[in-house]
Enzyme design. Sequence first.
Site, PDB file in Angstrom:
ATOM      1  N   SER A 156       0.866  -1.179   0.000  1.00 40.82           N
ATOM      2  CA  SER A 156       0.000   0.000   0.000  1.00 40.82           C
ATOM      3  C   SER A 156       0.898   1.222   0.000  1.00 40.82           C
ATOM      4  O   SER A 156       2.050   1.146   0.464  1.00 40.82           O
ATOM      5  CB  SER A 156      -0.856   0.010   1.273  1.00 40.82           C
ATOM      6  OG  SER A 156      -1.410   1.296   1.499  1.00 40.82           O
ATOM      7  N   TYR A 174      -2.489  -1.134  10.389  1.00 37.55           N
ATOM      8  CA  TYR A 174      -2.352  -1.386   8.946  1.00 37.55           C
ATOM      9  C   TYR A 174      -1.039  -0.797   8.428  1.00 37.55           C
ATOM     10  O   TYR A 174      -0.278  -1.461   7.728  1.00 37.55           O
ATOM     11  CB  TYR A 174      -3.557  -0.755   8.241  1.00 37.55           C
ATOM     12  CG  TYR A 174      -3.616  -0.926   6.743  1.00 37.55           C
ATOM     13  CD1 TYR A 174      -4.058  -2.109   6.169  1.00 37.55           C
ATOM     14  CD2 TYR A 174      -3.262   0.123   5.897  1.00 37.55           C
ATOM     15  CE1 TYR A 174      -4.138  -2.242   4.786  1.00 37.55           C
ATOM     16  CE2 TYR A 174      -3.340   0.000   4.521  1.00 37.55           C
ATOM     17  CZ  TYR A 174      -3.782  -1.190   3.964  1.00 37.55           C
ATOM     18  OH  TYR A 174      -3.870  -1.322   2.601  1.00 37.55           O
TER      19      TYR A 174
HETATM   20  C1  BGC Z   1      -6.160   1.648   2.425  1.00 40.21           C
HETATM   21  C2  BGC Z   1      -7.388   2.491   2.189  1.00 40.21           C
HETATM   22  C3  BGC Z   1      -7.010   3.918   1.845  1.00 40.21           C
HETATM   23  C4  BGC Z   1      -5.985   3.953   0.730  1.00 40.21           C
HETATM   24  C5  BGC Z   1      -5.493   5.356   0.368  1.00 40.21           C
HETATM   25  C6  BGC Z   1      -5.241   1.800   1.250  1.00 40.21           C
HETATM   26  O1  BGC Z   1      -4.084   1.045   1.441  1.00 40.21           O
HETATM   27  O2  BGC Z   1      -6.549   0.288   2.558  1.00 40.21           O
HETATM   28  O3  BGC Z   1      -8.175   2.447   3.345  1.00 40.21           O
HETATM   29  O4  BGC Z   1      -8.140   4.641   1.412  1.00 40.21           O
HETATM   30  O5  BGC Z   1      -4.876   3.152   1.092  1.00 40.21           O
HETATM   31  O6  BGC Z   1      -5.106   6.098   1.496  1.00 40.21           O
END
Ligand code: BGC
Length: 255
Positions: free
Chosen positions: A143, A156
């Site tokens: 991410s 996360y």
């Molecule tokens: C997350 C989302 C978030 C996006 C952008 C992703 O990795 O799971 O919740 O909206 O990143 O910030």
Amino acid sequence: MLLEGKTMIVTGGNSGIGEAIVLAAAAEGANVVIDYVVHPEETADVVAKAQAAGGHAVGVKADVGEPADLQKLVDAAVDNYGRLDVMVNNAGIETRTSLLDTTEADFEKVINVNLKSAFFGAKLAAQRFIAQGDGGLILNISSVHEDWPMPGNIAYCVSKGGTRMLARTAGVELGAHNIRVVNLAPGAVATPINAETMADPAKMKELNASIPIGRMAQASEIADVAVFLSSSKASYLTATTVFADGGIMQGSVGL
Ligand code: BGC
């Protein structure tokens, strides 16, 4: 076809980005192993769509937080298709809680699904690749938040930060075996993980305004990058992260 005859495992391949990767890879000729947690019917639909797209797929019961279950996925790849070529560590969850609000149970769940599964998925796939003797790819769906804080989603972020170092360190350790380790880091994608934001027009307006490209990604746009990374066209990419975020990390109001 870019992935003809290649066998991939896609954890969390039932929905969201994982499902899109399964279908895009199948359309390029891949064989795909998908996990399900409790109900086999959870994968039946994706398996059928993958076959219709021109590939092959099989569902296997596995809890990705358990290394013994991850081994079952590797075994299924070998039993059904004779080998493993790409391990996609995609399964992911988030709690949307801050440091002060995150319980020990929340933290453990996020770390198990997002980071422990990627770590042991990488290890078990690497063992198989070394036994086969001709390399392979470990692809972690990370991410933008592997390197960019998301206040209110700290467990996360911590888990994705861990996968950032997993790709870099394992990439260095495994390079001599011709095993590549790459992170693919999406920004905001239209998948169930963002359902709450997508249901709120005011939040969507704010989110879209913060993305230079002006909109969320479709899961298929991330899957297309995963197909490229899984193909021989990405043979020199390892120990790094490819960001596919519509520019969100570089966004600036210019004031
Ligand atoms: C997350 C989302 C978030 C996006 C952008 C992703 O990795 O799971 O919740 O909206 O990143 O910030």
